[in-house]
Design a protein around this motif. Sequence first.
Motif, mmCIF file in Angstrom:
data_model
loop_
_atom_site.group_PDB
_atom_site.id
_atom_site.type_symbol
_atom_site.label_atom_id
_atom_site.label_comp_id
_atom_site.label_asym_id
_atom_site.label_seq_id
_atom_site.Cartn_x
_atom_site.Cartn_y
_atom_site.Cartn_z
ATOM 1 N N GLN A 114 0.656 -1.284 -0.077
ATOM 2 C CA GLN A 114 0.037 -0.073 -0.072
ATOM 3 C C GLN A 114 0.733 1.190 0.001
ATOM 4 O O GLN A 114 0.597 2.359 -0.796
ATOM 5 C CB GLN A 114 -1.116 -0.056 1.190
ATOM 6 N N SER A 115 1.853 1.450 0.920
ATOM 7 C CA SER A 115 2.907 2.465 0.908
ATOM 8 C C SER A 115 3.458 2.660 -0.365
ATOM 9 O O SER A 115 3.709 3.783 -0.925
ATOM 10 C CB SER A 115 3.518 2.531 2.182
ATOM 11 N N TYR A 117 2.291 1.635 -3.394
ATOM 12 C CA TYR A 117 1.348 2.065 -4.269
ATOM 13 C C TYR A 117 1.126 4.080 -4.233
ATOM 14 O O TYR A 117 0.982 4.422 -5.350
ATOM 15 C CB TYR A 117 0.095 1.389 -4.180
ATOM 16 N N GLN A 118 1.031 4.033 -2.810
ATOM 17 C CA GLN A 118 0.961 5.714 -2.756
ATOM 18 C C GLN A 118 2.059 6.377 -3.050
ATOM 19 O O GLN A 118 2.118 7.454 -3.814
ATOM 20 C CB GLN A 118 0.708 5.779 -1.102
ATOM 21 N N SER A 122 1.701 9.367 -6.357
ATOM 22 C CA SER A 122 2.198 10.318 -6.002
ATOM 23 C C SER A 122 3.057 11.031 -7.106
ATOM 24 O O SER A 122 3.232 12.129 -7.491
ATOM 25 C CB SER A 122 2.798 10.740 -4.318
#
Length: 138
Positions: A114-115, A117-118, A122
Amino acid sequence: MSLTDLPLLGMLRNRMQWHQARQALLAENVANADMPGFRPRDLAEPSRSSAGLAAPLGAAIGGDGLARTDTRHIGLSAESGPNADPRRFKGFEVRPSGNGVNLEEEMMKAGDNQSDYQLVASLYQKSLDALKIAVGKR
């Protein structure tokens, strides 16, 4: 050619799609944590050569990049040998029911995914913003 067809943006989109598919697979592993005989699965990293980037060093050297040149050297894998444990599945213990899912490990993978992907999302947004500034639409 539109601005969104640039190779950098295409690579970022592919990476986001890979992270989405991996998240779905990790969620499936967690959902089947109590199913007898279920083996956890994960996606392999996308190939860098298809994205036009240099191949990893291990692939450039040939295979793993490491070779056991002497029988006294420590083995590279724990799948065989005197310390091998047949109850382990890719680093996890297999329960008596045959299930190899370790919930803590799967949740750590999901959080890392998840991190990542973020971060990629960004980067994608910042790249689009920079392109808009360059074109003068902002």
